[in-house]
Scaffold this motif. Structure first.
Motif, PDB file in Angstrom:
ATOM      1  N   ARG A  49       6.926 -29.171  47.707  1.00  0.00           N
ATOM      2  CA  ARG A  49       5.682 -29.280  47.046  1.00  0.00           C
ATOM      3  C   ARG A  49       4.704 -28.628  48.110  1.00  0.00           C
ATOM      4  O   ARG A  49       3.666 -27.943  47.560  1.00  0.00           O
ATOM      5  N   ARG A  93       8.586 -33.558  48.981  1.00  0.00           N
ATOM      6  CA  ARG A  93       7.357 -33.762  49.627  1.00  0.00           C
ATOM      7  C   ARG A  93       7.230 -32.253  50.227  1.00  0.00           C
ATOM      8  O   ARG A  93       6.025 -31.546  50.162  1.00  0.00           O
ATOM      9  N   GLN A 111      11.336 -36.967  51.126  1.00  0.00           N
ATOM     10  CA  GLN A 111      10.618 -36.176  52.161  1.00  0.00           C
ATOM     11  C   GLN A 111      11.030 -34.302  51.857  1.00  0.00           C
ATOM     12  O   GLN A 111      10.030 -33.819  52.023  1.00  0.00           O
ATOM     13  N   ASP A 171       1.569 -38.330  49.208  1.00  0.00           N
ATOM     14  CA  ASP A 171       1.887 -37.834  47.682  1.00  0.00           C
ATOM     15  C   ASP A 171       0.413 -37.587  46.858  1.00  0.00           C
ATOM     16  O   ASP A 171       0.190 -36.896  46.053  1.00  0.00           O
ATOM     17  N   CYS A 187       2.819 -42.749  55.059  1.00  0.00           N
ATOM     18  CA  CYS A 187       3.362 -41.715  54.212  1.00  0.00           C
ATOM     19  C   CYS A 187       3.409 -41.895  52.741  1.00  0.00           C
ATOM     20  O   CYS A 187       3.424 -40.911  51.996  1.00  0.00           O
TER      21      CYS A 187
END
Length: 191
Positions: free
Chosen positions: A91, A88, A85, A145, A141
C-alpha cells in the motif's frame, strides 16, 4: 505571480511528503518469507565433519528432505515479514507511485496553466506532509494503517481540489489535465 507561488508551495510540501514516504519504505523490514531470516542458513558451530544446521541426534538428511524443511519452518516468526507487513508495504508503494504521478502532473502540465486562474490551497499539501512526518516517527505499528488511510484521503482531496479548479475552463490543455487527474483518481480505487 501569486498563483505560481501557491502551486510551488504545494509542490514543495508534496515533494517533502514523498521523500518521507520513500524513507518509510526503506525502513520496512525486507526479510521475505522465502529469504533466510537473520541467522538462518549460517553454519552452526559443531564438530568437524558435520555440515551446517545438522544435529548430532538426527540422521543426516539429503537436501530438500523433511528434516531441513522442519528446521526452516521452525525459525522464529518474528524475524519474518507478516502478511500485514507485506500488505502495508504494498500500500505504501502504491501511495508513493500516486504521489509521484501527482507531482509529475503538477510540475509539467499544471505549471504551464498557471497563467489561467485555478484555485489551489496549500493546506492539503501541508496536511499531507504532516501526516507523513507523523507516520515516520511513529513507533506504534497498529496506527500506521490509519496513517496510510489518511495519506490516501489527503491525496484524493488534493486531486479533487485540482479537478474542481480546472473544470471551470474548457480549453484543450485544461481538458487534457482533467483527463489525467481522473485517471489518477481511478487508481485510488485499486489501493
Amino acid at each position: 505571480m501569486r498563483r505560481s507561488s501557491a502551486l510551488q508551495a504545494c509542490i514543495a510540501h508534496q515533494q517533502s511528503a514523498l521523500t518521507i514516504l520513500h524513507q518509510c519504505l526503506q525502513d520496512q523490514p525486507h526479510s521475505g518469507p522465502d529469504q533466510p531470516a537473520s541467522g538462518e542458513g549460517q553454519a552452526a558451530p559443531g564438530p568437524v565433519g558435520i555440515g551446517p544446521n545438522v544435529s548430532l541426534t538426527e540422521p543426516r538428511s539429503q537436501p530438500g528432505s523433511s528434516t531441513q524443511q522442519r528446521a526452516r519452518s521452525s525459525a522464529p516468526s518474528s524475524e519474518r515479514r507478516t502478511i500485514l507487513q507485506v500488505a502495508r508495504e504494498s500500500r505504501l508503494t502504491r501511495l508513493i507511485g500516486l504521489t509521484s504521478e501527482l507531482l509529475n502532473l503538477e510540475q509539467n502540465s499544471l505549471y504551464q496553466l498557471q497563467e489561467t486562474h485555478f484555485h489551489l490551497e496549500s493546506k492539503l499539501s501541508v496536511e499531507l506532509r504532516n501526516i507523513c512526518s507523523r507516520m515516520a516517527t511513529r513507533e506504534d505499528c497498529l496506527r500506521l494503517d490509519g496513517d496510510l488511510k489518511e495519506i490516501e484521503q489527503c491525496l484524493r482531496d488534493i486531486v479533487n481540489q485540482l479537478l474542481l479548479s480546472l473544470s471551470s475552463n474548457n480549453s484543450r490543455s485544461h481538458l487534457q489535465a482533467i483527463d489525467v487527474l481522473k485517471g489518477l483518481f481511478q487508481k485510488f480505487l485499486n489501493i
